[in-house]
Design a protein around this motif. Sequence first.
Motif, PDB file in Angstrom:
ATOM      1  N   SER A 108      37.712   5.529 -33.280  1.00  0.00           N
ATOM      2  CA  SER A 108      37.217   4.767 -32.130  1.00  0.00           C
ATOM      3  C   SER A 108      36.807   5.760 -31.033  1.00  0.00           C
ATOM      4  O   SER A 108      37.360   6.852 -30.936  1.00  0.00           O
ATOM      5  CB  SER A 108      38.327   3.829 -31.644  1.00  0.00           C
ATOM      6  OG  SER A 108      38.534   3.983 -30.270  1.00  0.00           O
ATOM      7  N   LYS A 199      48.758   4.168 -23.421  1.00  0.00           N
ATOM      8  CA  LYS A 199      48.238   2.832 -23.145  1.00  0.00           C
ATOM      9  C   LYS A 199      48.936   2.235 -21.932  1.00  0.00           C
ATOM     10  O   LYS A 199      50.151   2.404 -21.778  1.00  0.00           O
ATOM     11  CB  LYS A 199      48.487   1.955 -24.370  1.00  0.00           C
ATOM     12  CG  LYS A 199      47.580   0.754 -24.454  1.00  0.00           C
ATOM     13  CD  LYS A 199      48.012  -0.154 -25.565  1.00  0.00           C
ATOM     14  CE  LYS A 199      47.318   0.168 -26.869  1.00  0.00           C
ATOM     15  NZ  LYS A 199      47.709  -0.774 -27.929  1.00  0.00           N
ATOM     16  N   GLU A 211      40.292  -4.265 -17.558  1.00  0.00           N
ATOM     17  CA  GLU A 211      40.872  -4.816 -18.783  1.00  0.00           C
ATOM     18  C   GLU A 211      42.362  -4.963 -18.542  1.00  0.00           C
ATOM     19  O   GLU A 211      42.937  -4.214 -17.751  1.00  0.00           O
ATOM     20  CB  GLU A 211      40.649  -3.835 -19.946  1.00  0.00           C
ATOM     21  CG  GLU A 211      39.599  -4.276 -20.948  1.00  0.00           C
ATOM     22  CD  GLU A 211      39.979  -5.462 -21.795  1.00  0.00           C
ATOM     23  OE1 GLU A 211      40.753  -6.333 -21.333  1.00  0.00           O
ATOM     24  OE2 GLU A 211      39.494  -5.548 -22.934  1.00  0.00           O
ATOM     25  N   GLN A 213      44.381  -4.188 -20.730  1.00  0.00           N
ATOM     26  CA  GLN A 213      44.938  -3.092 -21.534  1.00  0.00           C
ATOM     27  C   GLN A 213      43.940  -1.954 -21.521  1.00  0.00           C
ATOM     28  O   GLN A 213      42.766  -2.165 -21.796  1.00  0.00           O
ATOM     29  CB  GLN A 213      45.126  -3.629 -22.940  1.00  0.00           C
ATOM     30  CG  GLN A 213      45.648  -2.664 -23.937  1.00  0.00           C
ATOM     31  CD  GLN A 213      45.604  -3.287 -25.323  1.00  0.00           C
ATOM     32  OE1 GLN A 213      46.111  -4.374 -25.534  1.00  0.00           O
ATOM     33  NE2 GLN A 213      44.972  -2.608 -26.254  1.00  0.00           N
ATOM     34  N   TYR A 215      43.604   2.773 -21.214  1.00  0.00           N
ATOM     35  CA  TYR A 215      44.276   4.059 -21.444  1.00  0.00           C
ATOM     36  C   TYR A 215      44.172   4.959 -20.222  1.00  0.00           C
ATOM     37  O   TYR A 215      43.163   4.942 -19.529  1.00  0.00           O
ATOM     38  CB  TYR A 215      43.655   4.773 -22.632  1.00  0.00           C
ATOM     39  CG  TYR A 215      44.012   4.134 -23.951  1.00  0.00           C
ATOM     40  CD1 TYR A 215      45.082   4.599 -24.701  1.00  0.00           C
ATOM     41  CD2 TYR A 215      43.288   3.043 -24.427  1.00  0.00           C
ATOM     42  CE1 TYR A 215      45.427   3.997 -25.899  1.00  0.00           C
ATOM     43  CE2 TYR A 215      43.628   2.444 -25.630  1.00  0.00           C
ATOM     44  CZ  TYR A 215      44.702   2.931 -26.361  1.00  0.00           C
ATOM     45  OH  TYR A 215      45.041   2.328 -27.532  1.00  0.00           O
ATOM     46  N   ASP A 313      39.389   5.277 -20.608  1.00  0.00           N
ATOM     47  CA  ASP A 313      38.239   4.384 -20.862  1.00  0.00           C
ATOM     48  C   ASP A 313      37.092   4.761 -19.921  1.00  0.00           C
ATOM     49  O   ASP A 313      35.932   4.787 -20.314  1.00  0.00           O
ATOM     50  CB  ASP A 313      38.631   2.927 -20.608  1.00  0.00           C
ATOM     51  CG  ASP A 313      39.967   2.566 -21.229  1.00  0.00           C
ATOM     52  OD1 ASP A 313      39.980   1.758 -22.157  1.00  0.00           O
ATOM     53  OD2 ASP A 313      40.993   3.109 -20.787  1.00  0.00           O
ATOM     54  N   ARG A 326      35.275  -3.924 -21.742  1.00  0.00           N
ATOM     55  CA  ARG A 326      35.798  -4.875 -22.720  1.00  0.00           C
ATOM     56  C   ARG A 326      35.292  -4.608 -24.133  1.00  0.00           C
ATOM     57  O   ARG A 326      35.856  -5.063 -25.108  1.00  0.00           O
ATOM     58  CB  ARG A 326      35.454  -6.310 -22.293  1.00  0.00           C
ATOM     59  CG  ARG A 326      36.203  -6.726 -21.037  1.00  0.00           C
ATOM     60  CD  ARG A 326      35.652  -7.984 -20.428  1.00  0.00           C
ATOM     61  NE  ARG A 326      34.273  -7.798 -19.950  1.00  0.00           N
ATOM     62  CZ  ARG A 326      33.624  -8.690 -19.217  1.00  0.00           C
ATOM     63  NH1 ARG A 326      34.211  -9.822 -18.876  1.00  0.00           N
ATOM     64  NH2 ARG A 326      32.392  -8.466 -18.828  1.00  0.00           N
ATOM     65  N   ASN A 329      37.790  -3.102 -26.923  1.00  0.00           N
ATOM     66  CA  ASN A 329      38.720  -3.943 -27.681  1.00  0.00           C
ATOM     67  C   ASN A 329      38.032  -5.130 -28.357  1.00  0.00           C
ATOM     68  O   ASN A 329      38.692  -6.005 -28.898  1.00  0.00           O
ATOM     69  CB  ASN A 329      39.816  -4.476 -26.759  1.00  0.00           C
ATOM     70  CG  ASN A 329      40.704  -3.363 -26.275  1.00  0.00           C
ATOM     71  OD1 ASN A 329      40.969  -2.409 -27.004  1.00  0.00           O
ATOM     72  ND2 ASN A 329      41.142  -3.449 -25.033  1.00  0.00           N
ATOM     73  N   SER A 330      36.703  -5.151 -28.310  1.00  0.00           N
ATOM     74  CA  SER A 330      35.992  -6.322 -28.806  1.00  0.00           C
ATOM     75  C   SER A 330      35.976  -6.387 -30.332  1.00  0.00           C
ATOM     76  O   SER A 330      35.802  -7.445 -30.912  1.00  0.00           O
ATOM     77  CB  SER A 330      34.549  -6.287 -28.303  1.00  0.00           C
ATOM     78  OG  SER A 330      33.878  -5.182 -28.897  1.00  0.00           O
ATOM     79  N   GLY A 331      36.153  -5.242 -30.985  1.00  0.00           N
ATOM     80  CA  GLY A 331      36.054  -5.219 -32.445  1.00  0.00           C
ATOM     81  C   GLY A 331      34.621  -5.447 -32.917  1.00  0.00           C
ATOM     82  O   GLY A 331      34.377  -5.740 -34.086  1.00  0.00           O
TER      83      GLY A 331
END
Length: 339
Positions: A108, A199, A211, A213, A215, A313, A326, A329-331
Amino acid sequence: MIFDFKDIKEEVKKDLKEISNSRELKQFSDKYLGNKGKVANIFKRIKDTSQDKRKKIGEEANLLKNDIVKIISMETRKMEAKKKKEAIKKERIDITRPGKKLEQGHLSPLTLVQREVEEIFQSMGFSIEEGPELEKEWYNFDALNIPKNHPARDLWDTFWVKTGKDSKEHPLLRTHTSPVQARYMEKHHPPFKIIVPGKCFRHESTDASHEIQFYQVEGLIVDKNISVSNFSAIIEEFLKRFFKSKDIEIRLKPDYFPFTEPSFEVSVRRGKGEWVELMGAGMVHPNVFKAVGYVQPPSKSGWQGFAFGVGLDRLAMVKYKINDIRLFNSGDLRFLNQF
Ligand code: PHE
């Protein structure tokens, strides 16, 4: 009494030609060798023949029986060989056919950035430390000079975790990596240089730059004769290496954090571009040294330190020109596959 050996042999020959599968072979076997089969029938009748013929007919019947047994076992073997050949033909692997490509995953963008940050700081003599994501109130706040009811607590919207109604513990999801400053200093004597990637969580509504969540990378140096100019030099060097550009400018503006004094907001500019706010920083507050048990007052021990907290981030967003936090973490593969 007639023993039609010759006819039976002819019949066997004829039947043999018709056999094409194992079911037919079984029928053939039953017809001649079965309990009520032709050979059994001959043996049954032998006792009715005259004494002198019995021996000869018996021998002939045995020969016939052995012949048929042999024929059957040969046919069985032939059939098995044929079957095997067909199976091999069916299963043959065509090595010239194009293969199926195995999809390989990749890191990632956040992991890439974290590794890069770690490498740069390690090369400047920092060690990498870690702390828990589920944190004690003491480390997240009190030890950092943010006592209960201090208005500064409002700066960090927090997820509190329930641990049973009688528990006096009120763990929380850490709102920054700064608690690891206190955890580390409790157990280590200066001088040292550490960074702490990890995190963090904040209880807030999300938008393109927030967000729940995210880093951070915390940095902490404690030594004698440490000053803000050391800090600027290190951060500038880090940013130059991180953005692989000499054309990097940083700007320090006064800010407020309870655990540093003075405190700064650090922004960065690439070339003549926009200023982007990257991190909070400052000289470690004497009350933090006190909370972790360092000799008081700090002027007596001579230890000084600075700390900074940078959003990982944020760094990734500036580096890769990502406009919405966002996405991490959206995948969403359309996003992730670009790295
Ligand atoms: N922990 C602060 C935050 O999350 C950033 C910070 C770290 C400020 C270290 C000063 C020193 O906002």
